[in-house]
Design an enzyme around this catalytic site. Structure first.
Site, PDB file in Angstrom:
ATOM      1  N   LYS A 198       0.807  -1.215   0.000  1.00  0.00           N
ATOM      2  CA  LYS A 198       0.000   0.000   0.000  1.00  0.00           C
ATOM      3  C   LYS A 198       0.848   1.276   0.000  1.00  0.00           C
ATOM      4  CE  LYS A 198      -4.085  -2.112   2.052  1.00  0.00           C
ATOM      5  NZ  LYS A 198      -3.595  -3.379   2.659  1.00  0.00           N
TER       6      LYS A 198
HETATM    7  C1  LIG Z   1      -4.395  -4.495   2.272  1.00  0.00           C
HETATM    8  C2  LIG Z   1      -3.721  -5.785   2.344  1.00  0.00           C
HETATM    9  C3  LIG Z   1      -4.221  -6.907   1.679  1.00  0.00           C
HETATM   10  C4  LIG Z   1      -5.524  -6.866   0.919  1.00  0.00           C
HETATM   11  O1  LIG Z   1      -5.470  -6.011  -0.186  1.00  0.00           O
HETATM   12  P1  LIG Z   1      -6.827  -5.500  -0.865  1.00  0.00           P
HETATM   13  O2  LIG Z   1      -6.395  -4.572  -1.929  1.00  0.00           O
HETATM   14  O3  LIG Z   1      -7.623  -4.830   0.209  1.00  0.00           O
HETATM   15  O4  LIG Z   1      -7.535  -6.700  -1.368  1.00  0.00           O
HETATM   16  C5  LIG Z   1      -3.490  -8.078   1.722  1.00  0.00           C
HETATM   17  N1  LIG Z   1      -2.345  -8.169   2.423  1.00  0.00           N
HETATM   18  C6  LIG Z   1      -1.833  -7.115   3.102  1.00  0.00           C
HETATM   19  C7  LIG Z   1      -0.581  -7.288   3.864  1.00  0.00           C
HETATM   20  C8  LIG Z   1      -2.507  -5.898   3.087  1.00  0.00           C
HETATM   21  O5  LIG Z   1      -2.010  -4.874   3.766  1.00  0.00           O
END
Ligand SMILES: *Cc1c(COP(=O)(O)O)cnc(C)c1O
Length: 433
Positions: free
Chosen positions: A107
């Protein structure tokens, strides 16, 4: 480029409006009016390009009409000043390590990109923007760190009390400056509901300029397409051929949907795997054609604890609501906490690769489903050290190295504000803080 709402009952908006609004007025999610394919020459040459160069070409297809080329290049190059390498794990299975950014999770890419893009739109304005973000752990840290110190923007991170790890909390609740962490006595879904309700509240809309930084925001969501192209380039560079299957640990389904966008732009991907934990709403949809959201349950892969995945609306829209076409591109798998623990342990012991609990679901699905001639790439969505307590319980204390970046965060002091899950309390806080 114009952006329309997946609910299609409000007029199209500009990129700036889509980014500053977050969610459309009819509660739909914004979609770009066109998803253009990249030329064949781009794919022929992709293995000779850097991650930044690849991403810039992809970014131009979405943002090129709205942002001067030099600005866009600066934003992309600043966002992606780290690597997302592809590592061999076992057999035909590779890991796309998305944890080389500042908070060691994928992210970081969208968080930083959005901060820079919003900063660009607010340049020279006196207007102040409040960014609201609900987090089950990783979103908060990526967004908070992406926006830290960006003038004209204040970030409110809402997170469920007791449901994020200490390491996660330290990464967004200790920053201060333009970042306020709000600890909600409730679940992640409560946090997400508070944010969604705030956007529809007329008193708040009159008093503040609000936007979201969850993956509902196009500025966070679209840049996630970049690293799928990068993964393909890495495989090509290593001389690995075969039909590529991406396995994506999924919660709100932003990451996976960005992969679907990449495919639509011409990236040669054979199919996708959506890996879920016990929050198996999309898994059930893929089995039955029925989408039945429910309250989320807490698991050891807590960034995937989502009971009503926001980006599902984008998937439906992308495939014109055709269950058949969605099923042709995406296959679902779901794993219990016990199964996840078992995978983390066996991969570590037998292969010598340490996955985090989220990436483990992606890996496991590939071991079960990869066909002859396919190359499987699972998204290793965060560094295992972000979930040290969980991972060390599985593989033994002292076996998860603490990266320098995380050690720094651990020294900070928690500065959270505590609130109930009632909307009125949250609203009062925003209006009177
Ligand atoms: C946010 C996140 C996910 C899920 O991603 P999405 O885009 O919400 O499906 C999976 N693994 C980790 C470590 C995350 O931070």
């Amino acid at each position: 480029m114009k952006y329309y709402s997946t609910n299609k009952s409000v007029p199209e908006v500009t990129l700036k409006e889509a980014v500053t609004k977050g969610l459309a007025d009819d509660k739909g999610l914004f979609m770009p009016e066109r998803i253009e394919a990249l030329p064949a020459s781009f794919f022929e040459n992709i293995h000779n390009m850097s991650f930044q160069e690849i991403s810039f070409e992809v970014a131009k297809k979405f943002f090129g009409e709205d942002i001067p080329e030099a600005e866009l290049k600066a934003i992309v190059y600043d966002t992606l000043n780290f690597d997302c390498p592809v590592e061999h794990v076992s057999g035909n299975i590779y890991s796309l390590e998305l944890w080389h950014g500042p908070t060691l999770a994928f992210k970081d890419v969208g968080g930083r990109f959005m901060a820079r893009l919003l900063g660009y739109f607010l340049q020279g304005n006196t207007e102040h923007v409040s960014v609201l973000v609900a987090t089950s752990g990783d979103t908060g840290s990526a967004v908070a760190n992406g926006f830290l110190g960006v003038p004209g923007i204040h970030v409110y991170v809402l997170y469920p009390k007791g449901l994020v790890s200490e390491i996660q909390e330290k990464q967004f609740a200790t920053l201060g400056q333009n970042i306020t962490a709000i600890e909600i006595d409730g679940t992640f879904d409560d946090c997400q509901r508070l944010v969604k309700t705030a956007f529809l509240d007329s008193d708040l809309k009159n008093a503040l300029t609000l936007t979201s930084a969850n993956s509902i925001n196009v500025a966070r969501f679209l840049p996630q397409a970049f690293y799928y192209f990068n993964a393909y380039a890495c495989l090509r560079e290593q001389g690995i051929t075969g039909e590529v299957v991406f396995s994506v640990p999924s919660g709100n389904f932003g990451n996976l949907t960005a992969g679907l966008f990449a495919k639509k732009m011409g990236l040669p991907v054979k199919r996708f795997i959506a890996a879920n934990n016990e929050n198996d709403i999309v898994y059930n949809y893929l089995q039955t054609g029925k989408y039945e959201p429910r309250t989320s349950v807490a698991t050891i892969a807590n960034a995937m604890d989502v009971g009503d995945p926001s980006n599902f609306a984008r998937i439906l829209d992308l495939y014109d609501h055709s269950y058949k076409r969605i099923k042709a591109d995406i296959k679902g798998f779901r794993y219990s906490d016990d199964e996840i623990r078992e995978v983390v342990k066996s991969v570590y012991q037998q292969v010598g690769y340490l996955t985090d609990p989220h990436g483990a679901t992606g890996y496991k699905a590939l071991t079960e489903d990869l066909q002859e001639g396919e190359i499987g790439v699972f998204l290793e969505t965060a560094h295992p050290a972000k979930f040290t307590e969980t991972v060390e319980k599985i593989i033994g204390v002292g076996n998860v190295p603490l990266p320098e970046k995380l050690a720094e965060f651990m020294k900070g002091e928690k500065l959270s504000v505590q609130l109930s899950k009632e909307f009125e309390a949250f609203k009062f806080f925003l209006l009177h803080k």
